[in-house]
Design a protein around this motif. Structure first.
Motif, PDB file in Angstrom:
ATOM      1  N   LYS A 149       0.822  -1.230   0.000  1.00 28.82           N
ATOM      2  CA  LYS A 149       0.000   0.000   0.000  1.00 28.82           C
ATOM      3  C   LYS A 149       0.839   1.256   0.000  1.00 28.82           C
TER       4      LYS A 149
ATOM      5  N   VAL B 187      -8.642   0.334   9.371  1.00 31.28           N
ATOM      6  CA  VAL B 187      -7.874  -0.314   8.313  1.00 31.28           C
ATOM      7  C   VAL B 187      -6.434  -0.643   8.719  1.00 31.28           C
ATOM      8  N   ASN B 188      -6.122  -0.470   9.987  1.00 25.27           N
ATOM      9  CA  ASN B 188      -4.796  -0.921  10.439  1.00 25.27           C
ATOM     10  C   ASN B 188      -4.964  -1.953  11.550  1.00 25.27           C
ATOM     11  N   GLY B 189      -4.600  -3.190  11.233  1.00 25.42           N
ATOM     12  CA  GLY B 189      -4.784  -4.291  12.177  1.00 25.42           C
ATOM     13  C   GLY B 189      -3.934  -4.118  13.425  1.00 25.42           C
ATOM     14  N   THR B 190      -2.709  -3.636  13.251  1.00 28.22           N
ATOM     15  CA  THR B 190      -1.803  -3.472  14.397  1.00 28.22           C
ATOM     16  C   THR B 190      -2.388  -2.500  15.411  1.00 28.22           C
TER      17      THR B 190
ATOM     18  N   TYR C 282       1.703  -8.850  12.146  1.00 27.69           N
ATOM     19  CA  TYR C 282       0.721  -7.833  11.746  1.00 27.69           C
ATOM     20  C   TYR C 282       1.388  -6.518  11.346  1.00 27.69           C
ATOM     21  N   ALA C 283       2.501  -6.200  12.047  1.00 21.90           N
ATOM     22  CA  ALA C 283       3.075  -4.852  11.886  1.00 21.90           C
ATOM     23  C   ALA C 283       3.940  -4.762  10.631  1.00 21.90           C
ATOM     24  N   GLU C 284       4.135  -3.541  10.167  1.00 20.05           N
ATOM     25  CA  GLU C 284       5.047  -3.283   9.052  1.00 20.05           C
ATOM     26  C   GLU C 284       6.487  -3.495   9.524  1.00 20.05           C
TER      27      GLU C 284
ATOM     28  N   ASP D 278       2.663   1.977  11.221  1.00 16.29           N
ATOM     29  CA  ASP D 278       1.378   1.570  11.799  1.00 16.29           C
ATOM     30  C   ASP D 278       0.943   2.566  12.869  1.00 16.29           C
TER      31      ASP D 278
ATOM     32  N   ASP E 124       0.297   4.037   7.683  1.00 10.72           N
ATOM     33  CA  ASP E 124      -0.199   2.869   6.942  1.00 10.72           C
ATOM     34  C   ASP E 124      -1.709   2.998   6.705  1.00 10.72           C
TER      35      ASP E 124
ATOM     36  N   LYS F 195      -3.843   3.445   3.069  1.00  9.51           N
ATOM     37  CA  LYS F 195      -5.008   2.636   2.679  1.00  9.51           C
ATOM     38  C   LYS F 195      -6.243   3.495   2.441  1.00  9.51           C
TER      39      LYS F 195
ATOM     40  N   GLY G 135      -7.581  -7.964   9.181  1.00 11.87           N
ATOM     41  CA  GLY G 135      -6.935  -6.887   8.436  1.00 11.87           C
ATOM     42  C   GLY G 135      -5.451  -7.056   8.219  1.00 11.87           C
ATOM     43  N   ALA G 136      -4.851  -8.066   8.831  1.00 15.21           N
ATOM     44  CA  ALA G 136      -3.405  -8.271   8.672  1.00 15.21           C
ATOM     45  C   ALA G 136      -3.084  -9.718   8.997  1.00 15.21           C
TER      46      ALA G 136
HETATM   47  N1  HSE Z   1       0.704  -3.474   9.160  1.00 18.24           N
HETATM   48  C1  HSE Z   1      -0.550  -3.601   8.526  1.00 18.24           C
HETATM   49  C2  HSE Z   1      -1.645  -3.591   9.566  1.00 18.24           C
HETATM   50  C3  HSE Z   1      -0.605  -4.863   7.710  1.00 18.24           C
HETATM   51  O1  HSE Z   1      -1.336  -3.778  10.747  1.00 18.24           O
HETATM   52  O2  HSE Z   1      -2.801  -3.386   9.212  1.00 18.24           O
HETATM   53  C4  HSE Z   1      -1.862  -4.995   6.892  1.00 18.24           C
HETATM   54  O3  HSE Z   1      -1.890  -4.071   5.853  1.00 18.24           O
END
Ligand code: HSE
Ligand code: NDP
Length: 445
Positions: free
Chosen positions: A105, A158-161, A188-190, A196, A201, A205, A313-314
């Motif tokens: 993204k 839209v951020n799972g973290t 989950y994290a970048e 995040d 992030d 999105k 989401g991740a």
């Molecule tokens: N780092 C992103 C999140 C991964 O936590 O949402 C999913 O795009």
């Protein structure tokens, strides 16, 4: 039978997930699509690394260019991340006329327009379902499912973290830093988790969704972004007492009659507001119940009304699901020789404008740390009243230890610029001891 040979660059969290689920469900996909799928080459950085799902060494190489340039490879999946080397990889494949699938993204947000144009020039396509909201097929929904709608509102967790961290802070009283480390361990994290927690992030999105819905490319710099670092357990508790849950919420609103659009010479400007901030969501709203790594995107269209899309989401599995949906689309397009059956992005709006944050009108939550002295509230409310900002409720808890006490104020709607100005004055009051904390409050009207 038609056979599609896939070359994948990246075998980390998402890449190993794609490998695993293609092993498990490849035959099912083949019977659904009426073609054969093969993944003979995977480029990684290190051949010796342990992976979430094991990938046979015989498939791996450290030479990504040999994957892209292999004439027997028809389709490239980029799962490396970042905006420099990943861009080179994607550009190289597109220039060879090879379709590319990406979950990146950051790359799409920063260079989407350029890459889509390149794909068109070289008679191929760029697929990016996994770039937004993990396993939720929201790109397809906006691009195809809602083609007959004018989208007026979108709200996205839209951020799972961040959602994982905020959920555990609320339900388990967890601390921010160790919970972020757990999110990293879970994949989950970048690679750089500041993307995040500082909201970037989510901004990548929500910008992609705004662009698709409104037909002009929203640049990352046009999005007002705040992350979750300022959110404390105290905020979570007080928000709950007031009937709200704090979420990192991406918001896209179509604004009729916006000031800057009225001032501009062009009368028919389509104005949108795009932001990502910690936001108080009423506990009665469905988005307040989206917990852990789950994401949700709420879309309001003028024909369809309110809709909601929910899912993980991740993580390796949900994201692999989205990548595989692009594999299915790309494979069918290759099979039938369709270059751009569904264009990745159509710039249908020539007069679109993203409103400056100062024009964002919203309700706000304000937390101050003040001296526990008579007259403090009067001083704060005098500044707000002079700025024409109404207070809807106040909490100042009793029995706090020390000289300072939290003062929580909920505001009626006010322009962001007026709130910011008032906050500067409030923070200069001698009775106010630390920088004020302000979050948006959303009532989904
Ligand atoms: N780092 C992103 C999140 C991964 O936590 O949402 C999913 O795009
Ligand atoms: P990882 O860091 O787990 O994986 C990155 C992969 O890229 C690794 O396999 C790494 O190799 C490989 N790589 C790095 N440099 C090179 C190179 N020069 N040549 C070949 N391969 C290289 O990241 P993720 O899987 O988490 O993320 C990948 C992409 O997916 C990112 O764009 C991310 O934003 C996106 N995404 C991630 C989600 C998630 O939940 N994690 C969800 C949705 C999207 P090696 O393994 O040997 O180090």
């Amino acid at each position: 039978m038609h056979q599609i040979n896939i070359g994948m660059i990246g075998g980390g969290t998402v890449g190993s997930g794609v490998f695993h689920h293609l092993q498990n469900n490849g035959a099912l996909m083949e019977s659904r699509l009426g073609l054969k799928l093969s993944l003979p080459k995977i480029a990684v950085k290190s051949l010796d690394k342990s992976r979430a799902y094991n990938i046979p060494k015989s498939l791996m190489t450290t030479d990504w260019a040999s994957v892209v340039n292999d004439p027997n490879i028809h389709l490239i999946i980029e799962l490396v991340g970042g905006t420099t080397l990943a861009k080179t990889m994607v550009v190289s494949a597109l220039k060879l006329g090879k379709p590319v699938i990406t979950a990146n993204k950051a790359l799409i947000s920063a260079h989407g327009e350029e890459l889509f144009a390149l794909a068109q020039r070289y008679g191929t396509n760029l697929y990016y379902e996994a770039s937004v909201a993990g396993g939720i097929p929201i790109i397809k929904v906006l691009r195809e499912g809602f083609a007959g709608n004018r989208i007026t509102h979108m709200y996205g967790i839209v951020n799972g973290t961040c959602n994982y961290i905020l959920t555990r802070m609320k339900h388990e009283g967890s601390d921010f830093q160790p919970t972020l480390q757990d999110a990293q361990k879970l994949g989950y994290a970048e690679a750089d988790p500041t993307l995040d927690v500082d909201g970037f992030d989510a901004a990548h999105k929500i910008g992609i969704l705004a662009s698709l819905a409104h037909g002009f490319w929203v640049k990352p710099g046009q999005i007002h972004v705040e992350g979750i670092r300022p959110v404390t357990k105290t905020d979570i508790e007080f928000a709950n007492k007031l009937g709200y849950t704090i979420k990192l919420l991406g918001i896209v609103k179509l604004i009729e009659g916006a000031t800057s659009a009225r001032k501009s010479k062009s009368v028919n400007r389509k104005s949108i507001q795009v932001s990502v901030c910690p936001t108080l969501v009423p506990n009665t709203h469905v988005l307040a119940s989206v917990n852990q790594v789950f994401n949700a995107v709420f879309v309001r269209g003028d024909a369809v009304g309110d809709t909601l899309f929910y899912g993980r989401g991740a993580g390796k599995d949900a994201t692999a699901s989205a990548v595989l949906s692009d594999v299915a689309d790309a494979a069918l397009d290759l099979k039938y020789g369709l270059k751009q059956r569904v264009a990745p992005f159509v710039a249908f709006e020539k007069n679109g404008v993203v409103l400056p944050v100062d024009e964002m009108v919203s309700r706000y939550y304000l937390r101050l740390s003040v001296m526990d002295r008579p007259g403090t509230l009067a001083k704060v409310s005098a500044i707000l009243a002079a700025s024409k900002i109404g207070i809807s409720s106040v909490i100042q808890p009793e029995g706090h230890e020390g000289d300072t006490v939290p003062l929580i104020l909920m505001m009626h709607t006010a322009p962001y610029a007026a709130m910011k100005k008032a906050l500067v004055k409030i923070s200069k009051l001698p009775v106010v001891k630390t920088a004020p904390v302000m979050f948006r409050v959303e009532n989904f009207e």
